[in-house]
Design an enzyme around this catalytic site. Structure first.
Site, short mmCIF file in Angstrom:
data_model
loop_
_atom_site.label_atom_id
_atom_site.label_comp_id
_atom_site.label_asym_id
_atom_site.label_seq_id
_atom_site.Cartn_x
_atom_site.Cartn_y
_atom_site.Cartn_z
CE LYS A 171 36.34 61.95 50.85
NZ LYS A 171 36.47 61.95 52.42
CD GLU A 246 50.15 69.74 45.66
OE1 GLU A 246 51.13 69.24 45.90
OE2 GLU A 246 50.09 70.60 45.05
CB CYS A 280 52.87 65.50 52.55
SG CYS A 280 52.56 67.42 52.32
CD GLU A 378 54.04 59.74 53.10
OE1 GLU A 378 53.18 59.06 52.33
OE2 GLU A 378 54.21 61.00 53.03
P1 NAD Z 1 44.25 58.90 51.81
O1 NAD Z 1 44.65 59.03 50.47
O2 NAD Z 1 44.01 57.62 52.43
O3 NAD Z 1 42.98 60.00 52.00
C1 NAD Z 1 43.05 61.28 51.31
C2 NAD Z 1 41.48 61.69 51.15
O4 NAD Z 1 41.20 60.84 50.02
C3 NAD Z 1 40.52 61.44 52.23
O5 NAD Z 1 39.65 62.30 52.14
C4 NAD Z 1 39.95 60.24 51.78
O6 NAD Z 1 38.66 59.77 52.32
C5 NAD Z 1 39.92 60.27 50.26
N1 NAD Z 1 39.75 58.93 49.56
C6 NAD Z 1 40.14 57.56 50.04
N2 NAD Z 1 39.90 56.49 49.22
C7 NAD Z 1 39.30 57.19 48.14
C8 NAD Z 1 38.83 56.79 46.65
N3 NAD Z 1 39.03 55.63 46.42
N4 NAD Z 1 38.64 57.68 45.91
C9 NAD Z 1 38.55 58.95 46.04
N5 NAD Z 1 39.05 59.74 47.57
C10 NAD Z 1 39.49 58.82 48.31
O7 NAD Z 1 45.24 59.61 52.64
P2 NAD Z 1 45.43 60.00 54.12
O8 NAD Z 1 45.94 58.64 54.78
O9 NAD Z 1 44.23 60.66 54.57
O10 NAD Z 1 46.64 61.12 54.06
C11 NAD Z 1 48.22 60.67 54.42
C12 NAD Z 1 48.68 60.84 52.99
O11 NAD Z 1 48.36 62.13 52.30
C13 NAD Z 1 50.10 60.42 53.10
O12 NAD Z 1 50.65 60.00 52.08
C14 NAD Z 1 50.51 62.00 52.73
O13 NAD Z 1 52.11 62.25 52.38
C15 NAD Z 1 49.72 62.66 51.75
N6 NAD Z 1 49.65 64.03 51.84
C16 NAD Z 1 49.96 64.80 50.90
C17 NAD Z 1 50.08 66.27 50.94
C18 NAD Z 1 50.82 66.94 50.02
O14 NAD Z 1 50.51 68.21 49.76
N7 NAD Z 1 51.56 66.58 48.95
C19 NAD Z 1 49.63 66.72 52.33
C20 NAD Z 1 49.11 66.10 52.94
C21 NAD Z 1 49.11 64.65 52.80
#
Ligand code: NAD
Length: 476
Positions: A171, A246, A280, A378
């Protein structure tokens, strides 16, 4: 709009619902994706299971590797098209998107070459016995990725899973997934069997939740925010399914008085500005030994003043924030910083932008008090927090004073201190006199504390996507 891939077919959602997708550089809707949910996830998991029991499950490791290498080559041939799609969808400058696609191809090359080298072990045991430990694919793996580096995130999670012989249900983020859909088409054209890769576009709380809670998934890998990471953990725990998380970061750049500033300052600025702070592993805390605090801050500030945020095809240093929701979050955060009276030391320029685009210029604040929100939270936007420290012990305490532990950098010419700091900072990666936000396909990557657990990238990622079986053979 058919953006759901199940058993080799592009489909609309069964109830034909759609999600509007904004173009971040204009703020206008530029496309739509299908709004998949539980129904589509069930069909996708079934398709992946069937693929394991048929054609894809019979591929040898060498055949899987050869296919991934071929796809990597195809990605390089079409890198310009993919970069253009990525740049429009995310708003990131075209030159950065082009670099991302080279990294994407590297994932296919690296795991393609590794597919037939993930050997098992022979263990010396009792006389008359041979013991083999073999690696087996887990089965159907679920993958949830965010919007900040859609193509890189896809390669990072899909390539080791496929190299190891799993079938995937992925997804992508509903906010930015156009490049992922294009890459999937190329993969099928190059011969990936139907059902080995399935994609369900949709909202996180619908398609994402259905995937993480599905009883026939054997592993979930999630890249995203710590809050959603906790939900993923709960959902997978209910089915006793492992997960790789992650999550976020607040990574320190630790600069000692003996550091080579000519080397450190440009690296510090670009690690923050890259992808407009939406990385991130961005180095978002600039920790500076007090005696050189003023010098470092003024050199970083001078660079910040020359940074241009602009339209994706304008050659700007950085682009807009990728999603409207995140743009509003970052603006609210910056508003709170101003309200709290925190000194703004420098800001980049917005140049030739369209009204309505989600632009925020890079900003440097300091000195940030240790109990301020900006010291630990963050932002996921282009905001750098400068903070002084006294000595090595104080640097370690400050570096570890957040809930995160993803990446850290130590800038010092003292070799013993380099090692002491590297061992004392809690992080999944530590850089010494360099920084690598996002790169390094070969380098194991992952978090400690609320930055998550499990490792992606590098050869070690193949362990996450396989399980071992110990076969004990008595031959006497
Ligand atoms: P998010 O957690 O809102 O969304 C990430 C993904 O999860 C999206 O595809 C979203 O549709 C899905 N999602 C949302 N709610 C969900 C649920 N209830 N169940 C399952 N899936 C769900 O994060 P974001 O705002 O898209 O990304 C930003 C965050 O991601 C920041 O905290 C950043 O640090 C982190 N990030 C981490 C890494 C890493 O490798 N550690 C890399 C990139 C981003």
């Amino acid at each position: 709009m058919k953006t759901i891939l199940i058993n080799g077919q592009w489909l609309a959602a069964h109830d034909e619902r759609l999600i509007d997708v904004d173009e971040p550089s204009t703020g206008k809707v530029f496309t739509q994706v299908s709004r998949g949910g539980e129904w589509e996830v069930n069909a996708a998991v079934q398709s992946a299971r069937q693929a394991l029991n048929s054609n894809w499950g019979r591929f040898t490791a060498a055949e899987r590797g050869r296919l991934l290498l071929r796809i990597g080559n195809r990605i390089l041939q079409q890198a310009k098209e993919i970069a253009q799609i990525e740049s429009r969808d995310t708003g990131k400058p075209l030159h950065l998107a082009e670099r991302d696609i080279v990294v994407l191809a590297r994932y296919f090359e690296y795991y393609g070459a590794a597919a037939d080298k993930h050997h098992g072990e022979v263990i010396p045991y009792l006389n008359g016995y041979t013991v083999n430990v073999v690696h087996e694919p887990l089965g159907v793996t679920g993958h949830i990725i965010p919007w900040n580096y859609p193509s890189q995130m896809f390669g990072r999670t899909a390539c080791p899973a496929l190299a190891a012989g799993n079938a995937i249900v992925l997804k992508p983020s509903e906010e930015a997934c156009q490049s992922v859909l294009y890459i999937a088409t190329l993969m099928m054209e190059e011969g990936l069997p139907d059902g080995a890769l399935n994609i369900v576009t949709g909202f996180g709380h619908e398609a994402g939740a259905a995937l993480t809670g599905h009883p026939d998934i054997n592993l979930v890998t999630f890249t995203g925010s710590p809050g959603v990471g906790a939900l993923v953990q709960q959902a997978t725990a209910a089915n006793h399914v492992p997960c790789v998380l992650e999550l976020g970061g607040k990574s320190p750049q630790i600069v000692f008085a003996d550091a080579d500033l000519d080397k450190a300052v440009p690296a510090i600025v670009s690690a923050l500005v890259q992808n407009t702070g939406q990385t991130c592993s961005a180095g978002t805390r600039l920790l500076i030994q007090r005696e050189i605090y003023d010098e470092v801050v003024s050199r970083v500030a001078a660079r910040f003043e020359s940074i241009r945020a602009g339209m994706p095809d304008s050659g700007a240093d950085c682009g807009p924030i990728i999603t409207r929701a995140q743009f509003e979050r970052v603006q609210a955060f910056i508003h709170r910083l101003h309200e709290s009276g925190l000194p703004l030391l420098a800001a980049g320029k917005l140049d030739g932008i369209e009204p309505g685009g989600f632009f925020v210029p890079p900003m440097l604040f300091g000195p940030v008090p240790r109990d301020h929100e900006l010291a630990t939270a963050e932002v996921f936007g282009p905001v750098l927090a400068a903070m002084p420290f006294e000595d090595e012990a104080d640097a370690i305490e400050l570096a570890n004073a957040t809930e995160y532990g993803l990446v850290a950098a130590v800038w010092t010419e003292n070799g013993a201190r380099q090692q002491r700091m590297a061992r004392s900072v809690v992080a999944g990666q530590v850089y010494i006199n360099c920084y690598g936000a996002g790169g390094g396909v070969e380098l194991p990557f992952g978090g400690r504390k609320k930055s998550g657990y499990g490792r992606e990238k590098g050869f070690i990622a193949l362990d996450e996507f396989t399980t071992t079986k110990t076969i004990v053979n008595c031959f006497e």
